[in-house]
Structures are given as structure tokens and as C-alpha cells.
Write an enzyme that holds these catalytic residues in place. Structure first.
Site, short mmCIF file in Angstrom:
data_model
loop_
_atom_site.label_atom_id
_atom_site.label_comp_id
_atom_site.label_asym_id
_atom_site.label_seq_id
_atom_site.Cartn_x
_atom_site.Cartn_y
_atom_site.Cartn_z
CB VAL A 67 -0.91 0.04 1.08
CG1 VAL A 67 -2.00 -1.14 1.09
CG2 VAL A 67 -0.36 0.15 2.50
CG ASN A 93 -7.68 -3.45 7.79
OD1 ASN A 93 -7.85 -3.12 8.93
ND2 ASN A 93 -6.99 -4.64 7.43
CE1 TYR A 159 -0.90 1.62 14.62
CE2 TYR A 159 -1.80 2.26 16.90
CZ TYR A 159 -2.06 1.69 15.69
OH TYR A 159 -3.18 1.04 15.18
#
Length: 255
Positions: A67, A93, A159
Site C-alpha cells: 500500500v 485497513n 503510531y
């Protein structure tokens, strides 16, 4: 009997890991009649997920897909349009979790790698999907963020930064494309029983024990809890919903 996703063409990234959100989302949407294309950088894993969905009567295929690469997005969506003629739903996702606290020598590297996959990957996918959806009159884009994109988590600064970015770019794109019947929303899972969560628990165990103990409903979430939320956003039941954030966390961020 009519199903909620009958004949809608859906692309779900990050579908190899089991238990995982992508696999659960693909299975749930296929059970409601969707034509599901699952992708992942792990081709054998995502092919196995697609086969498991087909064994249950669903319509699912698989493709290899990094991705973070524009060329992979172009290739995957071009093939999908050639096979099915349109793209109705994209579920961005795929993501990675690298728990590297600010004191770690890996902190900057973790930030860069997570932004490349979690942010740039979702951003490129959203852009490619918007172009495809314009040709067929609209669609729904669901970008996977996290409760870490809403509140702070010790040891997860990079994150959390990536997931906060996903939330905010999704809101901005939602405004840009709302008049074209394209919806863009984010889902914010809490602590869900997946392979990624297990990885985070191993590398950040002290903080994860405290987080899990603080979940008001008293249990970890299951991938199906997220899949059910995505189903609503992917279906025509949510045609008046865009630029929104959906929190599925057992009440954790309500405290």
C-alpha cells in the site's frame, strides 16, 4: 432475500493476517453479498483468506499489494475495474504497529515507516479510489484509524501520530468530495484481539496490561466488532454520514 451489500464491489487492504481486521471485514461484507477483493503484501496469506471466504459461499479474490507504493495501487485498482467495472467501497485497513518509545534508538525510524504505510498508504488509496468512484457516481471510503489517533498512549507516540493523521486527512477529503456522492469516514478500534495487538502487547507489555484492565466493558474487542461498524459505513444505510469518526473501543475513550 436482498442483502445489505448485494453486488457492491469492495476493496479491502491488509487481508492476510488472521485473526485480523481485514480478514474479518472481508468475510462480513462478503456474507452480505459484496464482491470482495482482498489485498496484502503477503500474497499466500491473503489468498488463503479469500479461499476461506469462498468456502463459506462468499465472492472473494486476492492480490498482492504494497500500500505504500503508488504503482501497486494503480495496478490493483486497474485490474479491479477491468474485472468488475466499478469500485463502490474502499476499506483502507492495512497498517503497521511499531512500538518504539521516544527514548528508543528506533523512534525516528518507527515514525517514518508507520507514516509511509499508515498515512501515505491510506492517502494514496483514497486518492485512487476517489478517481474510480467519480466514474460510477460515488462510493464509500473507510479509513482505519485507532483510539490512539484520539488519545495519548504511553510508548506509542509514532503510531498515535500516524493514526491521528489518518483521521484529519480523512475529514478534509470528505469535505472535498461530499458533493460527488463520495463518503469518507474513519473507524477507531480500541484494543482488539488481533495478531497486531498481540505484537504490541509483547513489546509494550506493562502499558498494555494497564490499558486492557481499564476497558469499561471488561473484555477485549473482537475483529467482528470492527467489521460490523465497517459494514454500516460501506452500506447504503450510511448515505448521510461523511467526515465522521466511529469509535469501537468498549468505552475506553469515554473515561
Amino acid at each position: 432475500m436482498t442483502k445489505r451489500m448485494d453486488d457492491k464491489v469492495v476493496l479491502v487492504t491488509g487481508g492476510a493476517s488472521r485473526p485480523g481486521l481485514g480478514a474479518a471485514i472481508g468475510e462480513r461484507l462478503a456474507a452480505e453479498g459484496a464482491i470482495v477483493v482482498l489485498t496484502d503484501i503477503d500474497l499466500p496469506g491473503v489468498e488463503e483468506t479469500a479461499a476461506l471466504i469462498r468456502a463459506k459461499g462468499g465472492n472473494a479474490s486476492a492480490a498482492k499489494h504494497d500500500v505504500a507504493l503508488q504503482e501497486d495501487w494503480d495496478s490493483v485498482v486497474t485490474a479491479l475495474l477491468a474485472d468488475h467495472g466499478r469500485l463502490d467501497v474502499l476499506v483502507n485497513n492495512a497498517g503497521i504497529l511499531d512500538v518504539a518509545g521516544m527514548g528508543s534508538d528506533r523512534a525516528v525510524g518507527a515514525l517514518r515507516s508507520q507514516f509511509e504505510v499508515n498515512v501515505a498508504g491510506s492517502f494514496i488509496g483514497t486518492q485512487v479510489a476517489v478517481r474510480a468512484m467519480r466514474k460510477s457516481g460515488g462510493g464509500s471510503i473507510v479509513n482505519m484509524s485507532s483510539v490512539a489517533g484520539l488519545v495519548g498512549f504511553r510508548g506509542s507516540a509514532s503510531y498515535a501520530a500516524s493514526k491521528g493523521a489518518v483521521k484529519m486527512f480523512s475529514k478534509s477529503v470528505a469535505l472535498e468530495v461530499a458533493a460527488e456522492n463520495i463518503r469518507v469516514n474513519t473507524v477507531h478500534p480500541g484494543i482488539i484481539r488481533t495478531n497486531m495487538q498481540d505484537q504490541g502487547a509483547e513489546t509494550n507489555s506493562d502499558n498494555y496490561d494497564a490499558i486492557e484492565a481499564a476497558i469499561p466493558v471488561g473484555r477485549l474487542g473482537e475483529p467482528e466488532d470492527i467489521a460490523n461498524c465497517v459494514l454500516f459505513l460501506a452500506s447504503d444505510e450510511s448515505t448521510y454520514v461523511t467526515g465522521a469518526e466511529f469509535i469501537v473501543d468498549g468505552g475506553y475513550t469515554a473515561q
